[in-house]
Write a protein that holds these residues in place. Structure first.
Motif, short mmCIF file in Angstrom:
data_model
loop_
_atom_site.label_atom_id
_atom_site.label_comp_id
_atom_site.label_asym_id
_atom_site.label_seq_id
_atom_site.Cartn_x
_atom_site.Cartn_y
_atom_site.Cartn_z
N ASP A 137 0.81 -1.21 0.00
CA ASP A 137 0.00 0.00 0.00
C ASP A 137 0.85 1.27 0.00
O ASP A 137 0.36 2.35 -0.33
N ALA A 138 2.11 1.15 0.37
CA ALA A 138 2.98 2.32 0.39
C ALA A 138 3.43 2.72 -1.02
O ALA A 138 3.95 3.82 -1.21
N HIS A 139 3.25 1.84 -1.99
CA HIS A 139 3.71 2.12 -3.35
C HIS A 139 2.60 1.79 -4.35
O HIS A 139 2.77 0.98 -5.25
N LYS A 140 1.47 2.45 -4.19
CA LYS A 140 0.32 2.18 -5.06
C LYS A 140 0.38 3.12 -6.27
O LYS A 140 -0.32 4.13 -6.33
N HIS A 141 1.27 2.76 -7.20
CA HIS A 141 1.39 3.59 -8.40
C HIS A 141 2.04 2.79 -9.52
O HIS A 141 2.64 1.74 -9.31
N ALA A 142 1.90 3.32 -10.71
CA ALA A 142 2.49 2.72 -11.91
C ALA A 142 3.99 3.04 -11.95
O ALA A 142 4.50 3.82 -11.14
N TYR A 160 -1.37 -1.92 -10.80
CA TYR A 160 -1.09 -0.75 -11.63
C TYR A 160 -0.27 -1.12 -12.87
O TYR A 160 0.56 -2.02 -12.83
N PRO A 161 -0.50 -0.40 -13.97
CA PRO A 161 0.23 -0.71 -15.21
C PRO A 161 1.68 -0.23 -15.16
O PRO A 161 2.08 0.50 -14.25
N GLY A 162 2.45 -0.65 -16.16
CA GLY A 162 3.79 -0.11 -16.30
C GLY A 162 3.74 1.38 -16.56
O GLY A 162 4.40 2.18 -15.90
N ILE A 163 2.93 1.77 -17.55
CA ILE A 163 2.71 3.19 -17.86
C ILE A 163 1.21 3.45 -17.79
O ILE A 163 0.43 2.87 -18.55
N LEU A 164 0.80 4.30 -16.86
CA LEU A 164 -0.60 4.67 -16.69
C LEU A 164 -0.91 5.88 -17.55
O LEU A 164 -0.30 6.94 -17.40
N VAL A 165 -1.86 5.70 -18.47
CA VAL A 165 -2.21 6.77 -19.41
C VAL A 165 -3.22 7.69 -18.75
O VAL A 165 -4.11 7.25 -18.01
N GLY A 166 -3.09 8.99 -19.03
CA GLY A 166 -3.98 9.98 -18.45
C GLY A 166 -5.45 9.74 -18.77
O GLY A 166 -5.81 8.81 -19.51
N GLY A 167 -6.32 10.55 -18.21
CA GLY A 167 -7.76 10.33 -18.30
C GLY A 167 -8.36 10.61 -19.67
O GLY A 167 -7.65 10.90 -20.65
N THR A 168 -9.68 10.55 -19.72
CA THR A 168 -10.43 10.72 -20.96
C THR A 168 -10.03 12.00 -21.69
O THR A 168 -9.94 13.07 -21.09
N GLY A 169 -9.78 11.87 -22.99
CA GLY A 169 -9.45 13.03 -23.82
C GLY A 169 -7.98 13.36 -23.89
O GLY A 169 -7.58 14.24 -24.66
N THR A 170 -7.16 12.69 -23.09
CA THR A 170 -5.72 12.93 -23.15
C THR A 170 -5.06 11.95 -24.12
O THR A 170 -5.67 10.95 -24.52
N THR A 171 -3.82 12.20 -24.48
CA THR A 171 -3.09 11.32 -25.41
C THR A 171 -1.66 11.12 -24.94
O THR A 171 -0.95 12.08 -24.65
N LEU A 172 -1.26 9.86 -24.87
CA LEU A 172 0.14 9.51 -24.69
C LEU A 172 0.71 9.15 -26.05
O LEU A 172 0.18 8.26 -26.73
N THR A 173 1.79 9.81 -26.44
CA THR A 173 2.48 9.51 -27.69
C THR A 173 3.87 8.98 -27.37
O THR A 173 4.61 9.59 -26.60
N ILE A 174 4.22 7.83 -27.95
CA ILE A 174 5.56 7.26 -27.80
C ILE A 174 6.24 7.35 -29.16
O ILE A 174 5.71 6.84 -30.16
#
Length: 199
Positions: A45-50, A77-91
């Motif tokens: 619980d101390a590290h609840k993040h991607a 949690y995923p390796g890379i957590l993508v932002g919320g609705t309407g946002t875009t992650l580009t690699i």
């Protein structure tokens, strides 16, 4: 730590030495150059993040010749957590396109790139994912997509459009999950937007 526009991330993070949550600021372009984020995927619980959390629109550049590994710090949690609705992650990649990114989602139903495990009528909404360069390998956890949504157990999991228009992409889903798309659904809902793979 929140990476700002133009920053280069390098070095190694892990729970024993540097258990730091890494985020990318909304609208920022960040370069990965030999970055290893080696989360343990524990139920801690101390590290609840991607491994990397995108706070909004984000662009990740893979430096030429670099090998980058991202693994979340918590099973859900995923390796890379993508932002919320309407946002875009580009690699994307630098000029030579030789940068490598290996991503692993949490073993308890989290996507490699996308959203995490969703349970008990909760909702997790991810944004769009675009890959346009580099060599990207993404492994989903149990019942989670490689790229897309995690395992939905009586919850609601969503992601936006997924577009691949360059680079080399390998996506492997967990049991009963898509490589690219949605994770397994048990008395819940899970959906993605359009999936487009350009020649």
């Amino acid at each position: 730590y929140t990476a700002q526009n133009g920053e280069v991330l390098t070095g190694t993070l892990d729970v024993d030495n540097y258990p730091v949550k890494i985020s990318i600021a909304d609208g920022a372009t960040v370069t990965l150059n030999g970055l290893t984020i080696n989360g343990t995927h524990a139920n801690d619980d101390a590290h609840k993040h991607a491994g990397i959390t995108c706070e909004g629109d984000a662009t990740i550049i893979l430096a030429d010749g670099s090998i980058n590994t991202v693994r979340g710090f918590n099973n859900n949690y995923p390796g890379i957590l993508v932002g919320g609705t309407g946002t875009t992650l580009t690699i994307n990649a630098e000029t030579e396109g030789t940068g490598i990114l290996n991503v692993t989602g949490g073993s308890n139903g989290a996507a490699g790139i996308g959203t995490g495990y969703v349970t008990l009528v909760s909702t997790q909404q991810g944004g769009n994912i675009t890959i346009s360069g580099g060599k990207v390998t993404s492994q989903g956890g149990e019942k989670a997509a490689g790229i897309g949504t995690g395992y939905s157990f009586m919850g609601n999991s969503q992601c936006g459009n997924i577009t691949i228009k360059g680079g080399e992409v390998t996506a492997q889903g967990g049991e009963s999950a898509a490589g690219i798309g949605t994770g397994y659904i048990f008395n819940g809902t899970s959906q993605c937007g359009n999936i487009t793979i350009e020649a």
